[in-house]
Write an enzyme that holds these catalytic residues in place. Sequence first.
Site, short mmCIF file in Angstrom:
data_model
loop_
_atom_site.label_atom_id
_atom_site.label_comp_id
_atom_site.label_asym_id
_atom_site.label_seq_id
_atom_site.Cartn_x
_atom_site.Cartn_y
_atom_site.Cartn_z
N TYR A 186 0.81 -1.23 0.00
CA TYR A 186 0.00 0.00 0.00
C TYR A 186 0.84 1.27 0.00
O TYR A 186 0.55 2.19 -0.77
CB TYR A 186 -0.98 0.01 1.19
CG TYR A 186 -2.02 1.13 1.10
CD1 TYR A 186 -3.08 1.02 0.21
CD2 TYR A 186 -1.92 2.27 1.88
CE1 TYR A 186 -4.01 2.03 0.10
CE2 TYR A 186 -2.86 3.28 1.78
CZ TYR A 186 -3.90 3.17 0.89
OH TYR A 186 -4.81 4.17 0.79
N TYR A 201 10.47 -11.26 1.60
CA TYR A 201 9.37 -11.80 0.80
C TYR A 201 8.97 -10.78 -0.25
O TYR A 201 8.43 -9.72 0.07
CB TYR A 201 8.20 -12.14 1.72
CG TYR A 201 6.99 -12.77 1.06
CD1 TYR A 201 7.04 -13.33 -0.20
CD2 TYR A 201 5.78 -12.83 1.75
CE1 TYR A 201 5.93 -13.92 -0.78
CE2 TYR A 201 4.66 -13.43 1.19
CZ TYR A 201 4.74 -13.97 -0.07
OH TYR A 201 3.62 -14.54 -0.64
N ARG A 261 0.82 -8.72 -4.84
CA ARG A 261 0.08 -8.38 -3.63
C ARG A 261 0.46 -7.00 -3.08
O ARG A 261 -0.37 -6.33 -2.49
CB ARG A 261 0.36 -9.42 -2.53
CG ARG A 261 -0.20 -10.80 -2.79
CD ARG A 261 -1.57 -10.95 -2.16
NE ARG A 261 -2.06 -12.31 -2.30
CZ ARG A 261 -3.13 -12.78 -1.66
NH1 ARG A 261 -3.80 -12.01 -0.83
NH2 ARG A 261 -3.54 -14.02 -1.84
N LYS A 298 12.04 -15.19 -0.11
CA LYS A 298 10.95 -15.90 -0.79
C LYS A 298 10.59 -15.04 -1.99
O LYS A 298 10.09 -13.92 -1.85
CB LYS A 298 9.76 -16.07 0.15
CG LYS A 298 8.54 -16.72 -0.50
CD LYS A 298 7.35 -16.78 0.44
CE LYS A 298 6.14 -17.40 -0.26
NZ LYS A 298 4.94 -17.43 0.62
N ILE A 357 8.54 -22.10 -0.45
CA ILE A 357 7.59 -21.84 0.63
C ILE A 357 6.23 -21.97 -0.01
O ILE A 357 5.82 -21.10 -0.80
CB ILE A 357 7.83 -20.46 1.28
CG1 ILE A 357 9.25 -20.42 1.87
CG2 ILE A 357 6.78 -20.19 2.36
CD1 ILE A 357 9.62 -19.07 2.48
#
Length: 298
Positions: A108, A134, A139, A162, A204
Amino acid sequence: MEIGRLLTAMVTPFDDEGQVDYEQARRLARALLDSGSDGLVIGATTGEAPTLTHEEKLKLFAAVKQAVNGRGAVIAGTGTNDTSASVELSQEAERIGVDGLLLTVPYYNKPTQDGLYRHFEAIARATRLPCILYNIPSRTGVNMTAETTLRLSRVPNIVGIKEASGDLAQIARVIDDAGEDFRLWSGDDALTLPILALGGYGVIAVVSHLTGAQLQRIIDDYLAGRTAEAARGHRRLLPLMQTLMTVASNPAPVKYALNQVGFPVGAPRLPLVEPDGEAAERIVAEVRRSRIDLVVAV
């Protein structure tokens, strides 16, 4: 604690009232280790971190750590889009006794690359735990570049990443230029074997809720030079991998699948909802076609 090559990004079980079911979380954690996972990531994307309270996360970290009793690494999802809050949660997770931290790219806010570096450096320097970055731009809205990842790889307790960017050139550059001790896990189940072939360390995963032993076998076969067997195993799991990640937002499909195979984990919290109609039918059909490794107590 060895973090391991196959980590399951564990769902957070909820009861019929939508409250965290800590006892079921303990059962699921043990079942995942029994069915092939080397360790668990708790309270991250698949664990519905955005809808868990600070207190729920800490209690969940403690419950899972106690349940696995040293059998596998417990990695706590403590990265948020607020640096100071991430530092606080990370330090509290360290006091609980988790084995490492997963730190997602802030969502965001859309920080610059220097902002990403300073965010992760601040968290890592506030704890002695090994930290896994990550990168999931689908996302977060921001891709962490290879240059930023490589710069962060020089922070002593940042031990890996990741990677869910889907950019194999970026992934290859990180693997090429980072030190030998810096590990890269696939953050996309369907890219597990291609990333291993580039020199990645492991995955993962989400599909390992259901097929952990088979995914572990793919990794073992590849590392042992049995590449044809690894490729066959990967192709066999691809339809289930893709179904779980495309018919609805993760973790709604995998929670639905777990409920269908008899391991209740409840519905996702709003704003996510259970799959219905065609999406639900596709999940059920693919689960029925698959061999399920998860042991479900009757």
